[in-house]
Design a protein around this motif. Structure first.
Motif, PDB file in Angstrom:
ATOM      1  N   GLY A 210       1.311  43.584  10.736  1.00 56.01           N
ATOM      2  CA  GLY A 210       2.547  43.353  11.489  1.00 56.01           C
ATOM      3  C   GLY A 210       2.853  44.518  12.408  1.00 56.01           C
ATOM      4  N   ALA A 211       3.360  44.198  13.613  1.00 51.87           N
ATOM      5  CA  ALA A 211       3.757  45.251  14.569  1.00 51.87           C
ATOM      6  C   ALA A 211       5.172  44.994  15.074  1.00 51.87           C
TER       7      ALA A 211
ATOM      8  N   MET B  95      17.750  43.093   5.249  1.00 56.34           N
ATOM      9  CA  MET B  95      16.767  42.639   6.230  1.00 56.34           C
ATOM     10  C   MET B  95      17.360  42.895   7.604  1.00 56.34           C
ATOM     11  N   SER B  96      16.934  43.939   8.243  1.00 50.84           N
ATOM     12  CA  SER B  96      17.537  44.340   9.516  1.00 50.84           C
ATOM     13  C   SER B  96      16.605  45.292  10.239  1.00 50.84           C
ATOM     14  N   CYS B  97      16.814  45.338  11.530  1.00 48.07           N
ATOM     15  CA  CYS B  97      16.126  46.317  12.359  1.00 48.07           C
ATOM     16  C   CYS B  97      16.599  47.717  11.967  1.00 48.07           C
TER      17      CYS B  97
ATOM     18  N   ARG C  22      12.920  41.481  18.456  1.00 39.85           N
ATOM     19  CA  ARG C  22      13.390  40.202  17.891  1.00 39.85           C
ATOM     20  C   ARG C  22      14.916  40.074  17.896  1.00 39.85           C
TER      21      ARG C  22
ATOM     22  N   LEU D  59       3.301  36.040   2.733  1.00 42.12           N
ATOM     23  CA  LEU D  59       2.182  36.883   2.271  1.00 42.12           C
ATOM     24  C   LEU D  59       2.571  37.704   1.042  1.00 42.12           C
TER      25      LEU D  59
ATOM     26  N   ILE E  18      -2.662  44.910  12.609  1.00 39.21           N
ATOM     27  CA  ILE E  18      -2.959  43.495  12.876  1.00 39.21           C
ATOM     28  C   ILE E  18      -1.651  42.796  13.183  1.00 39.21           C
TER      29      ILE E  18
ATOM     30  N   SER F 160       9.883  38.719   8.313  1.00 38.15           N
ATOM     31  CA  SER F 160      10.543  37.590   7.649  1.00 38.15           C
ATOM     32  C   SER F 160      10.512  36.381   8.564  1.00 38.15           C
TER      33      SER F 160
ATOM     34  N   GLU G 123      26.175  35.570  17.063  1.00 33.97           N
ATOM     35  CA  GLU G 123      25.799  36.153  18.360  1.00 33.97           C
ATOM     36  C   GLU G 123      25.364  35.061  19.341  1.00 33.97           C
TER      37      GLU G 123
ATOM     38  N   SER H  69      14.554  48.478   8.962  1.00 38.60           N
ATOM     39  CA  SER H  69      13.097  48.330   9.118  1.00 38.60           C
ATOM     40  C   SER H  69      12.471  49.511   9.850  1.00 38.60           C
TER      41      SER H  69
ATOM     42  N   THR I 240      23.118  36.173  13.299  1.00 39.54           N
ATOM     43  CA  THR I 240      22.377  35.535  14.396  1.00 39.54           C
ATOM     44  C   THR I 240      23.156  34.365  14.977  1.00 39.54           C
TER      45      THR I 240
ATOM     46  N   VAL J 144      16.151  30.760  17.216  1.00 40.18           N
ATOM     47  CA  VAL J 144      15.907  31.978  17.996  1.00 40.18           C
ATOM     48  C   VAL J 144      15.258  33.030  17.095  1.00 40.18           C
TER      49      VAL J 144
ATOM     50  N   ILE K  60      26.842  45.906  14.028  1.00 46.62           N
ATOM     51  CA  ILE K  60      27.322  45.781  15.405  1.00 46.62           C
ATOM     52  C   ILE K  60      26.933  44.402  15.898  1.00 46.62           C
TER      53      ILE K  60
ATOM     54  N   GLY L  10      10.192  47.194   5.961  1.00 48.21           N
ATOM     55  CA  GLY L  10      10.881  46.172   6.744  1.00 48.21           C
ATOM     56  C   GLY L  10      11.340  45.003   5.883  1.00 48.21           C
TER      57      GLY L  10
HETATM   58  C1  LIG Z   1      18.263  36.586  16.797  1.00 48.67           C
HETATM   59  C2  LIG Z   1      18.208  37.724  15.822  1.00 48.67           C
HETATM   60  C3  LIG Z   1      19.157  38.748  15.917  1.00 48.67           C
HETATM   61  C4  LIG Z   1      19.100  39.808  15.032  1.00 48.67           C
HETATM   62  N1  LIG Z   1      20.035  40.816  15.163  1.00 48.67           N
HETATM   63  C5  LIG Z   1      19.936  41.912  14.406  1.00 48.67           C
HETATM   64  C6  LIG Z   1      20.831  42.995  14.601  1.00 48.67           C
HETATM   65  O1  LIG Z   1      21.738  42.942  15.428  1.00 48.67           O
HETATM   66  N2  LIG Z   1      20.650  44.125  13.864  1.00 48.67           N
HETATM   67  C7  LIG Z   1      19.651  44.219  12.932  1.00 48.67           C
HETATM   68  O2  LIG Z   1      19.523  45.277  12.307  1.00 48.67           O
HETATM   69  N3  LIG Z   1      18.797  43.191  12.698  1.00 48.67           N
HETATM   70  C8  LIG Z   1      18.912  42.044  13.411  1.00 48.67           C
HETATM   71  N4  LIG Z   1      18.041  41.001  13.204  1.00 48.67           N
HETATM   72  C9  LIG Z   1      17.040  41.095  12.133  1.00 48.67           C
HETATM   73  C10 LIG Z   1      15.824  41.870  12.595  1.00 48.67           C
HETATM   74  O3  LIG Z   1      15.283  41.286  13.760  1.00 48.67           O
HETATM   75  C11 LIG Z   1      14.767  41.875  11.491  1.00 48.67           C
HETATM   76  O4  LIG Z   1      15.350  42.336  10.306  1.00 48.67           O
HETATM   77  C12 LIG Z   1      13.602  42.781  11.899  1.00 48.67           C
HETATM   78  O5  LIG Z   1      12.941  42.200  12.999  1.00 48.67           O
HETATM   79  C13 LIG Z   1      12.640  43.021  10.751  1.00 48.67           C
HETATM   80  O6  LIG Z   1      11.608  43.846  11.183  1.00 48.67           O
HETATM   81  P1  LIG Z   1      10.150  43.668  10.566  1.00 48.67           P
HETATM   82  O7  LIG Z   1       9.252  44.613  11.258  1.00 48.67           O
HETATM   83  O8  LIG Z   1      10.221  43.693   9.095  1.00 48.67           O
HETATM   84  O9  LIG Z   1       9.749  42.169  10.962  1.00 48.67           O
HETATM   85  P2  LIG Z   1       9.515  41.521  12.387  1.00 48.67           P
HETATM   86  O10 LIG Z   1      10.287  42.216  13.428  1.00 48.67           O
HETATM   87  O11 LIG Z   1       9.723  40.071  12.202  1.00 48.67           O
HETATM   88  O12 LIG Z   1       7.973  41.804  12.667  1.00 48.67           O
HETATM   89  C14 LIG Z   1       6.960  41.210  11.910  1.00 48.67           C
HETATM   90  C15 LIG Z   1       5.696  41.216  12.713  1.00 48.67           C
HETATM   91  O13 LIG Z   1       4.629  40.772  11.878  1.00 48.67           O
HETATM   92  C16 LIG Z   1       3.844  39.838  12.577  1.00 48.67           C
HETATM   93  N5  LIG Z   1       3.244  38.960  11.570  1.00 48.67           N
HETATM   94  C17 LIG Z   1       3.874  38.109  10.735  1.00 48.67           C
HETATM   95  N6  LIG Z   1       2.993  37.500   9.926  1.00 48.67           N
HETATM   96  C18 LIG Z   1       1.784  37.990  10.243  1.00 48.67           C
HETATM   97  C19 LIG Z   1       0.464  37.742   9.749  1.00 48.67           C
HETATM   98  N7  LIG Z   1       0.243  36.875   8.759  1.00 48.67           N
HETATM   99  N8  LIG Z   1      -0.570  38.390  10.333  1.00 48.67           N
HETATM  100  C20 LIG Z   1      -0.338  39.279  11.343  1.00 48.67           C
HETATM  101  N9  LIG Z   1       0.885  39.544  11.831  1.00 48.67           N
HETATM  102  C21 LIG Z   1       1.927  38.908  11.284  1.00 48.67           C
HETATM  103  C22 LIG Z   1       4.813  39.125  13.498  1.00 48.67           C
HETATM  104  O14 LIG Z   1       4.141  38.560  14.615  1.00 48.67           O
HETATM  105  C23 LIG Z   1       5.713  40.272  13.910  1.00 48.67           C
HETATM  106  O15 LIG Z   1       5.229  40.948  15.034  1.00 48.67           O
HETATM  107  C24 LIG Z   1      18.091  39.880  14.039  1.00 48.67           C
HETATM  108  C25 LIG Z   1      17.143  38.839  13.942  1.00 48.67           C
HETATM  109  C26 LIG Z   1      17.204  37.773  14.802  1.00 48.67           C
HETATM  110  C27 LIG Z   1      16.186  36.665  14.696  1.00 48.67           C
END
Ligand SMILES: Cc1cc2nc3c(=O)[nH]c(=O)nc-3n(C[C@H](O)[C@H](O)[C@H](O)COP(=O)(O)OP(=O)(O)OC[C@H]3O[C@@H](n4cnc5c(N)ncnc54)[C@H](O)[C@@H]3O)c2cc1C
Length: 417
Positions: free
Chosen positions: A8-9, A315-317, A48, A268, A39, A111, A176, A320, A173, A128, A351, A300
């Motif tokens: 994941g990236a 579960m949040s940016c 996101r 996974l 990967i 997620s 917003e 993460s 979500t 979204v 926020i 994350g």
């Molecule tokens: C519309 C929206 C608004 C949001 N607003 C906020 C906010 O205001 N503040 C906040 O803190 N959080 C917010 N979030 C939540 C936040 O986006 C997530 O908590 C955050 O993206 C998690 O980061 P992560 O790196 O764990 O996962 P992700 O950002 O989802 O990244 C996972 C990565 O893994 C890759 N991947 C997945 N499965 C596989 C696989 N099998 N093989 C290879 N690659 C794979 C995906 O392509 C992706 O690039 C929001 C989410 C959404 C959808």
């Protein structure tokens, strides 16, 4: 040659990889002794959190711009298997199935939106959750004027429903998105149909924004001002091509239904021999090591850490990114020696963007109100457009420095009006 593999990236995975590269650089580990491989399903780092916005142009950062200058290898592919007993993963890339051995693994696959078994949900509702989901919604919305023209030939009522959107799920979500939609739909509808725009935000909780503490009443005020109809205490019964049925018996004719019903960790995680939390997350210690699984780290939305020693991460940016930086640092220390660092964050903020009305900013786990309106909007835009982006300079030192294992201070904001 040793290999650190990051799955994941997103916010956790990108920062795990950059954090690992930074620590390897600091320890002066020669490049021919170790490789860091990431990967990811696409060649982009998806911002996101911005998928609810109208303009998606700036929401994807080419991974090559961040990873190439620091010598991290990107593999565009999808991981389907994790074999912790033998230290390897299985992935699909360019139609081929491959296996890849690892010395250390970081699981950061994020997620996904949950899809309960509600009739018609998968076929008819937009979301979204991902860039592709948001792009599909945007294309649909752009097509509404022609749908309305065709419908008005049939009846005035169906022309109205062309610009009705129902957002189901009033978590962060859904709120917003609902706040953004009236102005967005009016822009698409133009003078001919702007009065037909109708946005509904429905949630099963007793109040819209119930979990939002001091922001709850602010959210209701904003929704009122924006003309969003709030429906609390209702659930979705079914979705079809022409609208929704709610559990209270009400039917809403709507060309657009958007599901925002919450997130669950990537499936996974179920392949790892540990007990997952109710959101499907892997239990990790303060060093991001998956408990009782040798050589495997997670960060994350895939992982659950006690972020301040007591409360589980959200579960949040917000969580993460630091989880990623610490996972990257610690995975290198585990492999090559060096002091692993525990992650401890003693602050929490929320926020929430409220569209043209502004935003709302709360602090603490009880979410007490700090600012609202324009002041909070400025903070939100700084977060969404600057703070959470990796350096895009392609300058190696800038990129490595940004991944230092430190906890940032909360985003600054002006006090509540
Ligand atoms: C519309 C929206 C608004 C949001 N607003 C906020 C906010 O205001 N503040 C906040 O803190 N959080 C917010 N979030 C939540 C936040 O986006 C997530 O908590 C955050 O993206 C998690 O980061 P992560 O790196 O764990 O996962 P992700 O950002 O989802 O990244 C996972 C990565 O893994 C890759 N991947 C997945 N499965 C596989 C696989 N099998 N093989 C290879 N690659 C794979 C995906 O392509 C992706 O690039 C929001 C989410 C959404 C959808």
């Amino acid at each position: 040659m040793k290999r650190i593999v990051v799955i994941g990236a997103g916010f956790a995975g990108l920062w795990s990889a950059v954090g690992a590269a930074r620590k390897l650089d600091e320890l002066r580990v020669p490049a021919d002794q170790v490789e860091v491989v990431v990967i990811n399903g696409t060649p982009y780092h998806s911002i996101r959190v911005r998928n609810y916005e109208q303009n998606l142009d700036e929401t994807r950062v080419p991974l090559a711009d961040v990873l190439e200058p620091i010598g991290v290898r990107l593999v565009e592919g999808t991981v389907s298997g994790i074999d912790v007993a033998n230290g390897g993963i299985t992935l699909q890339t360019q139609g081929q199935t491959q296996t890849l051995a690892y010395d250390r693994l970081v699981i950061a696959a994020g997620s996904q939106l949950v899809h309960p078994d509600i009739p018609g949900l998968t076929e008819h509702a937009f979301d979204v959750d991902t860039f592709s989901g948001a792009t599909k919604l945007a294309a649909h919305l752009r097509g509404l004027p022609s749908l309305a023209s065709a419908a008005s030939a049939a009846s005035a009522a169906s022309a109205t429903s062309a610009f009705t959107a129902v957002v189901v799920g009033a978590g962060l979500t859904g709120i917003e998105l609902a706040a953004e939609l009236p102005a967005r739909l009016r822009g698409i509808a133009g003078d001919a149909h702007r009065d037909a725009v109708h946005v509904v935000l429905a949630d099963r909780s007793a109040k819209i924004g119930q979990a939002m503490g001091g922001a709850q009443s602010v959210i209701e005020r904003a929704m009122d001002a924006l003309g969003v109809e709030m429906l609390a205490g209702v659930s979705l019964q079914s979705v079809d091509a022409d609208g929704v049925e709610l559990t209270n018996g009400r039917r809403i004719e709507a060309a657009t239904v958007i599901w925002c019903g919450g997130m669950r960790a990537n499936a996974l995680t179920a392949q790892i021999p540990v007990t997952l939390d109710p959101l499907g997350r892997l239990p990790v210690d303060a060093f991001m090591r998956v408990e009782n699984v040798a050589h495997v780290f997670a960060a994350g939305d895939c992982a659950r850490v006690l972020i301040d020693g007591a409360r589980p991460s959200v579960m949040s940016c917000q969580h993460s990114r630091p989880m990623g930086r610490y996972a990257g640092h610690n995975v290198v220390c585990d492999l090559f020696g060096g002091e692993m660092l525990p992650l401890h964050i003693d602050w929490y903020t929320t926020i929430l963007d409220l569209g043209p009305w502004g935003a709302v900013y709360t602090e603490g786990w009880d979410r007490h109100l700090v600012s609202e309106g324009d002041a909070a909007k400025t903070t939100k835009q700084t977060i969404n457009c600057v703070r959470i982006y990796p350096p895009r300079t392609r300058v190696r030192d800038d990129i490595l420095q940004a991944a230092a294992p430190v906890v940032q201070t909360p985003p600054p904001t002006a006090a509540a009006r």
